[in-house]
Design an enzyme around this catalytic site. Structure first.
Site, PDB file in Angstrom:
ATOM      1  N   TRP A  99       0.837  -1.207   0.000  1.00  0.00           N
ATOM      2  CA  TRP A  99       0.000   0.000   0.000  1.00  0.00           C
ATOM      3  C   TRP A  99       0.863   1.244   0.000  1.00  0.00           C
ATOM      4  CZ3 TRP A  99      -4.273  -1.312  -1.904  1.00  0.00           C
ATOM      5  CH2 TRP A  99      -4.918  -2.495  -1.527  1.00  0.00           C
ATOM      6  N   ASP A 166      -1.905   6.623   6.382  1.00  0.00           N
ATOM      7  CA  ASP A 166      -2.932   5.684   5.917  1.00  0.00           C
ATOM      8  C   ASP A 166      -3.226   4.753   7.093  1.00  0.00           C
ATOM      9  OD1 ASP A 166      -4.388   3.586   4.857  1.00  0.00           O
ATOM     10  OD2 ASP A 166      -3.011   3.173   3.199  1.00  0.00           O
ATOM     11  N   LYS A 190     -12.260  -2.100   6.632  1.00  0.00           N
ATOM     12  CA  LYS A 190     -11.486  -3.020   7.464  1.00  0.00           C
ATOM     13  C   LYS A 190     -12.036  -3.074   8.897  1.00  0.00           C
ATOM     14  CE  LYS A 190      -8.807  -3.407   3.888  1.00  0.00           C
ATOM     15  NZ  LYS A 190      -7.770  -2.481   3.485  1.00  0.00           N
TER      16      LYS A 190
END
Ligand code: PLP
Length: 357
Positions: A99, A166, A190
């Site tokens: 990511w 993030d 999530k």
């Protein structure tokens, strides 16, 4: 048979969230119409949006001067939106996984992008510690929880330049000192809501300093001015997020949740370390994620991976196959995962040990 949901994302949500959302899909707030069919400008939904922003601020103890946004586009759109709005000359990034790499790729489209440290040399199995953040960078970007590799930055670091994080997969898993960050973002799928909503916590005064023109929808100020209602927000996921926030408050908030998470992941890591058939993939124990517990078959037992997966699947474990870039197993232990699911997985591992010794 009861299923134990270890998926990495979209992933387990509190039963409360699912039940409240299911009810609202049929009849939202006593309006007699579905949550899916009501105007986002109706007073009933505006109330949901307001309460979700308020509770978000309350639970994370967000200081004055920050705005909470609920947008579309996923964390992946934030990879571009962050440099679009913040990168003037130079950005600094910590490369801790797939990511992070995607975020770095987007930043390069907007200006000089310095990778201050990377753990790619060891397949991202640790968090780099020795690095210097350039004092002339416009911001420093980190990925606090590396969902794929099971590593996590668990403390709020001091940064000489605005810190951007993030937090897709560890938001609300622990208390966060938001004042140390300029911007925090994440996909909600999530630990918070069904897929479709992206949260952004932004310090208002970091905006407006870049010279480029920014498309309206990609400009944070557009959404700040219109309180996430510039265009149609993801109505259903925002409603669900509010339910999860209410559930979290009822559970005692992020402090209480952090204690539960430490104990829950801790028990699983203890079993991985004890059981001779398994080993953890993260090199330093201090870097182990509380949200995504990654492990593989121990040396000499590599050939038993398929057997364990099939045993565990038979016993109701769902979503424990590791990401293809790590292999083995990944048990995601998000806030909503009950203790009994961790117990069930540990029991599986112990039975596998017994049957194969
Ligand atoms: C899942 C994930 C993403 C991607 O989120 P999307 O909402 O699918 O764009 C980004 N970063 C992290 C840390 C993630 O876990």
């Amino acid at each position: 048979m009861k299923k134990h949901n270890f998926y990495a994302g979209p992933s387990i949500l509190p039963e409360y969230t699912i039940e409240q959302t299911a009810k609202a899909v049929v009849d939202f707030a006593g309006t007699g119409i579905s949550l899916m069919s009501i105007s986002h400008r109706s007073k009933e939904f505006v109330a949901v949006m307001d309460e979700a922003q308020q509770l978000f601020k309350e639970l994370l103890n967000i200081p004055e001067g920050y705005t909470v946004l609920f947008l579309g586009g996923g964390a992946s759109t934030q990879f571009a939106m962050v440099p679009y709005n913040l990168l003037n000359k130079k950005a600094a990034y910590l490369n801790t996984g797939a990511w992070s790499k995607k975020a770095i790729k987007e930043a390069k489209l907007f200006g000089e992008t310095v990778v201050v440290a990377s753990s790619e040399d060891k397949n991202f199995a640790y968090i780099p510690k020795d690095y210097t953040i350039p004092a002339d960078a416009d911001y420093f970007h980190i990925t606090t929880n590396n969902t794929i590799y099971g590593t996590e930055i668990k403390t709020d670091m001091d940064s000489p330049v605005p810190l951007v994080a993030d937090m897709s997969s560890d938001i609300f898993s622990r208390p966060v000192d938001v004042s140390k960050y300029a911007l925090i973002y994440g996909g909600a799928q999530k630990n918070l809501a069904p897929a479709g909503v992206t949260f952004v916590i932004v310090k208002n005064d970091i905006l407006g300093h870049v010279e480029r023109a920014i498309p309206t929808m990609l400009n944070y100020n557009t959404h700040i001015e219109k309180e996430s209602m510039f265009n149609t927000p993801p109505v259903l996921p925002v409603f669900s997020a509010l339910q999860t926030l209410k559930w979290l408050k009822e559970k005692g908030g992020v402090e209480a949740m952090h204690k539960i998470n430490l104990a829950k992941a801790g028990r699983l890591y203890d079993e991985i370390d004890r059981n001779p058939f398994f080993k953890g993939t993260v090199l330093n124990k201090e870097d182990r994620s509380l949200m995504n517990v990654c492990f593989v078959m121990n040396d000499g037992h590599e050939d038993k991976e398929a057997a364990f997966l099939s045993d565990a699947t038979e016993k109701g474990m769902v979503g424990i196959k590791g990401h293809r870039s790590v292999g083995g197993f990944r048990a995601s232990t998000y806030n909503a995962l009950p203790d009994e699911s961790v117990d069930a997985l540990i029991a599986c591992m112990q039975e596998f040990e017994k049957n194969n010794s």
